[in-house]
Scaffold this active site. Sequence first.
Site, short mmCIF file in Angstrom:
data_model
loop_
_atom_site.label_atom_id
_atom_site.label_comp_id
_atom_site.label_asym_id
_atom_site.label_seq_id
_atom_site.Cartn_x
_atom_site.Cartn_y
_atom_site.Cartn_z
N HIS A 103 0.85 -1.19 0.00
CA HIS A 103 0.00 0.00 0.00
C HIS A 103 0.89 1.24 0.00
O HIS A 103 1.84 1.31 0.77
CB HIS A 103 -0.85 -0.08 1.27
N LYS B 42 -6.33 -0.35 -8.41
CA LYS B 42 -7.22 0.64 -7.80
C LYS B 42 -7.18 1.93 -8.60
O LYS B 42 -6.42 2.06 -9.56
CB LYS B 42 -6.81 0.89 -6.35
N TYR C 17 -1.59 10.19 -3.49
CA TYR C 17 -0.47 9.30 -3.76
C TYR C 17 0.61 9.97 -4.59
O TYR C 17 1.70 9.40 -4.79
CB TYR C 17 -0.96 7.99 -4.42
N ASP D 240 -10.12 18.88 0.56
CA ASP D 240 -9.86 18.78 2.00
C ASP D 240 -8.38 19.08 2.24
O ASP D 240 -7.59 19.09 1.29
CB ASP D 240 -10.26 17.41 2.56
#
Lengths: 379, 234
Positions: free
Chosen positions: B56, B102, B108, B167
């Site tokens: 991840h 994904k 990222y 955000d």
Amino acid sequence: DEIGLIPCPEARYNRSPIVLVENKLGVESWCVKFLLPYVHNKLLLYRQRKQWLNKDELIDITCTLLLLNPDFTTAWNVRKELILSGTLNPLKDLHLGKLALTKFPKSPETWIHRRWVLQQLIQENSLPSLATKGNLGAAPVERIHRLVQEEMNVCSEAAGRYPSNYNAWSHRIWVLQHLAKLTVKVLLDELSSTKYWVSMHVSDHSGFHYRQFLLNSLIRRTVTDNNTLVQNQMVNEQNPSLQKGEESAGTEAACAEEQSVDLPRRLDEEMELCTELIDNYPGHETLWCHSDETLNNSHHSPAASHMAQAMDVDGLNEFSSKQGYTQETKRLKRAPVQDSLGPEMEYRFVDKVLSTCRDVDQARFATAYRKWLVTFLGQ
Amino acid sequence: MHVGGEVDVRSAYCAASVASLTNVMTPTLFAGTAEWIARCQNWEGGIGGVPGMEAHGGYTFCGVAALVILKQEHLLNLRSLLHWVTGRQMRFEGGFQGRCNKLVDGCYSFWQAGLLPLLHRALHARGDPALSMAHWMFDQLALQEYILLCCQCPAGGLLDKPGKSRDFYHTCYCLSGLAIAQHFGSGDLHNEVVLGIPENCLQATHPVYNIAPEKVARAVMHFLQYPVPSLDPA
């Protein structure tokens, strides 16, 4: 068995916003902006010692809060205190968590709390004096098994509710590691019970990663078992007087045989699964990744070789103590294996895909895979 | 991450980051930590939250950066890590995905792209002759395109992908990723690669701590003035 929010921006009728239909709980959305701050505030006042709440009120308030927002750590922590003081049955929290996950399948705090609860339950289990408490009917082993099965279900549901649900699959792995202790039986059971699921979720990288985890754990298991067997053999050779009865040595050998025979078959079955899915669902990178790694494992698996048991004990020890499963480690440390038909079949498969596929991504993955076959397998 | 809380590779990074900047590293503080992080690297080449978990982007950055701080990057298989992270840049979008298969996500841009400066440094220290002296091993322009064209909110701030709301977290990491993509190396080897007008250029960020390099230097210098605290009671 399920909760949800009913989109309903205005309270049109003078009636309760709670709706219960066929065991499913719904809350009309208009009331949340009143309810949530109210209970939230109440709990904070309690925590700040400005307002007392008795145990039942605490249980109710935290329950309400967590069904509306399960990432509210403080509420879970209040429940931890209640569990530790013996006022709250930990199984209730497992149920509450399960319910929260139907609406919030990723909720990190819910999964974390769940692991804490399970740890409490295992500790209880290992203390024989407590094992006879009223709510623990069955024997400890049976109980653990039931807990494990339930966790597998909860994870599966949550994984279905959100694609590539990292937290759900991490939890699943954690349960196998800490509750089920990675026994061969549970690993094999999980391999067969997730086979259908991953076939229905071909882009779910987490699901396929789980299968890699199962296969890797099986390989590790086999190596350790072979290691023990070899060590026993060596001890027996040195000390004939200590030699176990023929029967038990025979059983040991049979067990190891069983396990070492299973592995190549499992890996072949996995390759078959990959091939079938790649054919049926072109263009999913996850499937190709999974295929890469499975082939790598089957090419290098020590259990595939009868020579595995002849490996020197030091070599095996070094391998099993090295936790990192890097490709280089595997290549350097394993003894040569008997030739499997794997690579040839793979070439044929890839060439077939390349000549018949129309999906651009599929072609790209197939080309990369072919390159990898040539480079890494050297054939 | 906190008392009674979850254990994963992020806390190792938080601890290493803070301890190294404030000069509180004692020999025992990180005993075994580097080896544990290395166990989090899996067959994919990336790093998971705990050993056994799926690779991840976020966890991989934390693991590698922590190892860089602990000077133990060599415990990892750098080659498979490089293979994994470069595979995470999306050929259509230009941005990075967090895990295989994904969707792309602006944050990222830092967690994944930020690995390449770290890897570059580690491989350079090993004397790798094939390393570029002008570019990181990812498509810097494509990443900048993704961030500038797809991740900006018209009202200000940045986001995950078009359609998502802004955000602070995404604003921070989109900008950090942009800085990484614009600046190669430092000092004599510094090479700027800026997409669009020169005003798009951000200040460089430190690839380990993700704050301005001058701030890292100042913090370290400041705390070096104080002795490392001892664990013995006074």
